[in-house]
Enzyme design. Sequence first.
Site, PDB file in Angstrom:
ATOM      1  N   LEU A   2       0.814  -1.216   0.000  1.00  0.00           N
ATOM      2  CA  LEU A   2       0.000   0.000   0.000  1.00  0.00           C
ATOM      3  C   LEU A   2       0.843   1.260   0.000  1.00  0.00           C
ATOM      4  O   LEU A   2       0.321   2.355  -0.136  1.00  0.00           O
ATOM      5  CB  LEU A   2      -0.819   0.039   1.303  1.00  0.00           C
ATOM      6  CG  LEU A   2      -2.178  -0.573   1.288  1.00  0.00           C
ATOM      7  CD1 LEU A   2      -2.793  -0.437   2.681  1.00  0.00           C
ATOM      8  CD2 LEU A   2      -3.066   0.135   0.282  1.00  0.00           C
ATOM      9  N   LYS A   8       2.824   1.871   2.795  1.00  0.00           N
ATOM     10  CA  LYS A   8       2.917   2.259   4.214  1.00  0.00           C
ATOM     11  C   LYS A   8       4.225   2.985   4.493  1.00  0.00           C
ATOM     12  O   LYS A   8       4.260   3.970   5.214  1.00  0.00           O
ATOM     13  CB  LYS A   8       2.949   0.996   5.104  1.00  0.00           C
ATOM     14  CG  LYS A   8       1.644   0.395   5.413  1.00  0.00           C
ATOM     15  CD  LYS A   8       1.749  -0.504   6.647  1.00  0.00           C
ATOM     16  CE  LYS A   8       2.691  -1.686   6.563  1.00  0.00           C
ATOM     17  NZ  LYS A   8       2.319  -2.812   5.750  1.00  0.00           N
ATOM     18  N   GLY A   9       5.294   2.456   3.911  1.00  0.00           N
ATOM     19  CA  GLY A   9       6.621   3.027   4.136  1.00  0.00           C
ATOM     20  C   GLY A   9       6.706   4.458   3.611  1.00  0.00           C
ATOM     21  O   GLY A   9       7.346   5.315   4.234  1.00  0.00           O
ATOM     22  N   ASP A  51      12.446  -0.960   2.703  1.00  0.00           N
ATOM     23  CA  ASP A  51      11.797   0.182   3.356  1.00  0.00           C
ATOM     24  C   ASP A  51      12.780   1.044   4.140  1.00  0.00           C
ATOM     25  O   ASP A  51      12.574   2.244   4.298  1.00  0.00           O
ATOM     26  CB  ASP A  51      10.686  -0.299   4.308  1.00  0.00           C
ATOM     27  CG  ASP A  51       9.363  -0.429   3.563  1.00  0.00           C
ATOM     28  OD1 ASP A  51       9.072   0.452   2.750  1.00  0.00           O
ATOM     29  OD2 ASP A  51       8.664  -1.427   3.793  1.00  0.00           O
ATOM     30  N   GLU A 107       7.083   0.923  11.713  1.00  0.00           N
ATOM     31  CA  GLU A 107       6.184   0.334  10.720  1.00  0.00           C
ATOM     32  C   GLU A 107       6.136  -1.169  10.934  1.00  0.00           C
ATOM     33  O   GLU A 107       7.168  -1.841  10.898  1.00  0.00           O
ATOM     34  CB  GLU A 107       6.698   0.652   9.303  1.00  0.00           C
ATOM     35  CG  GLU A 107       5.840   0.022   8.227  1.00  0.00           C
ATOM     36  CD  GLU A 107       6.451   0.097   6.833  1.00  0.00           C
ATOM     37  OE1 GLU A 107       7.422   0.865   6.621  1.00  0.00           O
ATOM     38  OE2 GLU A 107       5.960  -0.615   5.947  1.00  0.00           O
ATOM     39  N   LYS A 160     -18.002   7.841   7.365  1.00  0.00           N
ATOM     40  CA  LYS A 160     -18.221   6.411   7.647  1.00  0.00           C
ATOM     41  C   LYS A 160     -17.031   5.816   8.388  1.00  0.00           C
ATOM     42  O   LYS A 160     -17.192   5.109   9.388  1.00  0.00           O
ATOM     43  CB  LYS A 160     -18.385   5.640   6.329  1.00  0.00           C
ATOM     44  CG  LYS A 160     -19.792   5.663   5.790  1.00  0.00           C
ATOM     45  CD  LYS A 160     -19.924   4.594   4.722  1.00  0.00           C
ATOM     46  CE  LYS A 160     -21.255   4.734   4.034  1.00  0.00           C
ATOM     47  NZ  LYS A 160     -21.338   3.944   2.802  1.00  0.00           N
ATOM     48  N   CYS A 170      29.303  -2.111  -8.469  1.00  0.00           N
ATOM     49  CA  CYS A 170      29.700  -3.373  -7.854  1.00  0.00           C
ATOM     50  C   CYS A 170      29.990  -4.453  -8.902  1.00  0.00           C
ATOM     51  O   CYS A 170      31.075  -4.458  -9.482  1.00  0.00           O
ATOM     52  CB  CYS A 170      28.672  -3.811  -6.819  1.00  0.00           C
ATOM     53  SG  CYS A 170      29.398  -4.912  -5.587  1.00  0.00           S
ATOM     54  N   GLN A 200      33.196  -5.094 -11.670  1.00  0.00           N
ATOM     55  CA  GLN A 200      33.919  -6.348 -11.917  1.00  0.00           C
ATOM     56  C   GLN A 200      33.809  -6.767 -13.380  1.00  0.00           C
ATOM     57  O   GLN A 200      34.796  -7.184 -13.995  1.00  0.00           O
ATOM     58  CB  GLN A 200      33.368  -7.444 -10.993  1.00  0.00           C
ATOM     59  CG  GLN A 200      33.581  -7.101  -9.505  1.00  0.00           C
ATOM     60  CD  GLN A 200      32.887  -8.082  -8.560  1.00  0.00           C
ATOM     61  OE1 GLN A 200      32.249  -9.042  -8.988  1.00  0.00           O
ATOM     62  NE2 GLN A 200      33.003  -7.843  -7.266  1.00  0.00           N
ATOM     63  N   ARG A 257      31.624 -10.166  -2.326  1.00  0.00           N
ATOM     64  CA  ARG A 257      32.613 -11.148  -1.862  1.00  0.00           C
ATOM     65  C   ARG A 257      33.854 -11.159  -2.736  1.00  0.00           C
ATOM     66  O   ARG A 257      34.856 -11.759  -2.381  1.00  0.00           O
ATOM     67  CB  ARG A 257      32.023 -12.570  -1.948  1.00  0.00           C
ATOM     68  CG  ARG A 257      31.027 -12.888  -0.880  1.00  0.00           C
ATOM     69  CD  ARG A 257      30.701 -14.372  -0.880  1.00  0.00           C
ATOM     70  NE  ARG A 257      29.344 -14.552  -0.405  1.00  0.00           N
ATOM     71  CZ  ARG A 257      29.002 -14.488   0.881  1.00  0.00           C
ATOM     72  NH1 ARG A 257      29.909 -14.255   1.802  1.00  0.00           N
ATOM     73  NH2 ARG A 257      27.739 -14.640   1.229  1.00  0.00           N
ATOM     74  N   HIS A 266      28.260   0.584  -3.637  1.00  0.00           N
ATOM     75  CA  HIS A 266      26.872   0.817  -4.082  1.00  0.00           C
ATOM     76  C   HIS A 266      26.490   2.267  -3.772  1.00  0.00           C
ATOM     77  O   HIS A 266      25.823   2.535  -2.762  1.00  0.00           O
ATOM     78  CB  HIS A 266      25.924  -0.135  -3.349  1.00  0.00           C
ATOM     79  CG  HIS A 266      25.989  -1.538  -3.848  1.00  0.00           C
ATOM     80  ND1 HIS A 266      25.337  -1.947  -4.992  1.00  0.00           N
ATOM     81  CD2 HIS A 266      26.657  -2.610  -3.381  1.00  0.00           C
ATOM     82  CE1 HIS A 266      25.585  -3.243  -5.188  1.00  0.00           C
ATOM     83  NE2 HIS A 266      26.381  -3.662  -4.225  1.00  0.00           N
ATOM     84  N   GLU A 303      24.313   4.050  -4.889  1.00  0.00           N
ATOM     85  CA  GLU A 303      22.867   4.312  -4.911  1.00  0.00           C
ATOM     86  C   GLU A 303      22.287   4.419  -3.497  1.00  0.00           C
ATOM     87  O   GLU A 303      21.252   5.039  -3.290  1.00  0.00           O
ATOM     88  CB  GLU A 303      22.119   3.245  -5.729  1.00  0.00           C
ATOM     89  CG  GLU A 303      22.120   1.816  -5.161  1.00  0.00           C
ATOM     90  CD  GLU A 303      23.303   0.975  -5.615  1.00  0.00           C
ATOM     91  OE1 GLU A 303      24.373   1.542  -5.902  1.00  0.00           O
ATOM     92  OE2 GLU A 303      23.158  -0.272  -5.663  1.00  0.00           O
TER      93      GLU A 303
HETATM   94  N1  GLN Z   1      28.628 -10.823  -7.105  1.00  0.00           N
HETATM   95  C1  GLN Z   1      29.628  -9.844  -6.846  1.00  0.00           C
HETATM   96  C2  GLN Z   1      30.370 -10.093  -5.560  1.00  0.00           C
HETATM   97  O1  GLN Z   1      29.891 -10.774  -4.698  1.00  0.00           O
HETATM   98  C3  GLN Z   1      29.037  -8.450  -6.881  1.00  0.00           C
HETATM   99  C4  GLN Z   1      28.061  -8.198  -5.784  1.00  0.00           C
HETATM  100  C5  GLN Z   1      27.196  -7.009  -6.033  1.00  0.00           C
HETATM  101  O2  GLN Z   1      27.029  -6.548  -7.163  1.00  0.00           O
HETATM  102  N2  GLN Z   1      26.602  -6.489  -4.996  1.00  0.00           N
HETATM  103  O3  GLN Z   1      31.463  -9.601  -5.370  1.00  0.00           O
END
Ligand code: GLN
Length: 544
Positions: A19, A21-22, A75, A145, A226, A391, A395, A475, A520, A522
């Site tokens: 819905l 909610k977050g 969330d 939440e 209502k 990420c 690679q 990893r 990451h 983002e």
């Molecule tokens: N699979 C890759 C790793 O483990 C990249 C991981 C990812 O993109 N978050 O290193």
Amino acid sequence: MPEKTTKWIIVTGGVISTLGKGIVAGSLGALLKMRGYKVTAVKIDPYINVDAGTMRPTEHGEVFVTFDGGETDQDIGNYERFLDENIPKNHNITTGQVYLEVIKRERNLEYDGKCVEVIPHIPLEVQRRLRKAADDTQADYVIVEIGGTIGDYQNVLFLEAVRTMRLKGEPMIFAHVTYLPIPRTAGEMKSKPAQHSLRALNANGIQADFVIARSDEPIDEVRKEKISVFGNVKKEHVISCQDLESIYDVPLLLQEQKFDELVVNSFHESPKPLGKKFSDWKALAAKSRNGGKEVKIGVIGKYFNSGDFTLEDSYISVIEAIKHAAYNNDVKPVIQWINSLEYEKSPEKLEGLKEYDALIIPGGFGKTGVEGKISAIKYAREENIPFLGLCYGLQLAVIEHARNVINIKDANSAEIDMSSDDLVIDVLPEQKKNLEAKNYGASMRLGNYEAVLKKGTRTFNLYGEEKIFERHRHRYEVNPEYKEKLEKKGLVFSGLSPEGKLVEFIERSDHPFFIATQAHPEFTSRPLNPNPLFDGLVKAALKK
Ligand code: GLN
């Protein structure tokens, strides 16, 4: 530190899931923060998984990584974006964590030989966790939440936990986000399912103080009446939250109805005034609604075939980061999904990538679709299409460079083909043990890590400083043995870990915009403060 009186706002959901909610809870939090209160959020997920890290994105949506290395529910990402606050990992509570802790304590004889039971010991552990979140952050308001829908068997113990907290005198209000369908055959909005969900809440001993009515259309006076009468809620506490074009408009819609002020009043206080941030937010919301020049950005991924979750959920932080950067540059983002498997089946389709102003390869795991992604990276490199790799994107860009520029034909990642003679991407030394022991939960390189950026590189210029932090979840890494062999013919390692060992950022000196990071970025993008890499990508896309 003297204990602060925490005011609790508990958000529950009714009738259907998904819905928003977050978004509602995050928007309320944003408004309270703009009034100068310290606000934080807690998300309760009633699943047995200890965290979201072991779930496939197509199953549960994105795994959001917190600064302190939590693999949390998506969330938490919404809350970070709306509140503009870093949320610690212990603010995502799951059934799995709660039981794990209670059983661990029982094994350690910490219950003094008592019989350990679901009631009261499970709700008590939930309360301990909520209390800790409040004490650690010293927030004025903690928004909690409770995931799932009222009537679900699974969230009863969490409802019990908050109900008894209020009974013991904690200042607490309940906001119930519910749904009013407009069935095609009826042609009008129906409030009965919402009334039933309020009764289901009552059956758990909880009376809603506010009802947020989600629907396609605004809720009218008749239906408000209502819900008010049958749900036992003040009429002005029934807040309309119809579908809007942009989620960034939700705080404005709630503010128009004084939701935030009424919430503060419910705790017998008068609200502080809305600060300047509110006008900044209004400007942002206007940008998110307005057209402007379009930039077409292709996201080449693989988490597309989904059950309950849509592909937007798999990459939600990437999408939001693109939007933040686009709004900052007064352009309209047109985001398109490309399944990399297409390029494996029909390589001629790569030509279609010409249409895009920029391309992103987001994070990913496993073998599926990687060859398609590598061909797309080659195309972006050769055709000068602005490119951002996240990420796995870094690679694969390194593998592409090794194979096609340096001529190491067999170059690969240990994740993809262990038998390759040239593992330019290898498993991080500390990760070998985890993989051998099948220790997959919360065991990757996770959370904030520092990187030192090389002066004069584009990466450095975008961040504007030498030492930066981004969040990680992986990893594997660029194999240090290949560093010298690879850093030539256009490839630059533009950011390294502080001791100089791990490659954190790469870029190409022979390309208008080609950057990738092992992190990451983002996850750190905020509506009014886009991440520099996404901002740079959008600027480059505009130039193309
Ligand atoms: N699979 C890759 C790793 O483990 C990249 C991981 C990812 O993109 N978050 O290193």
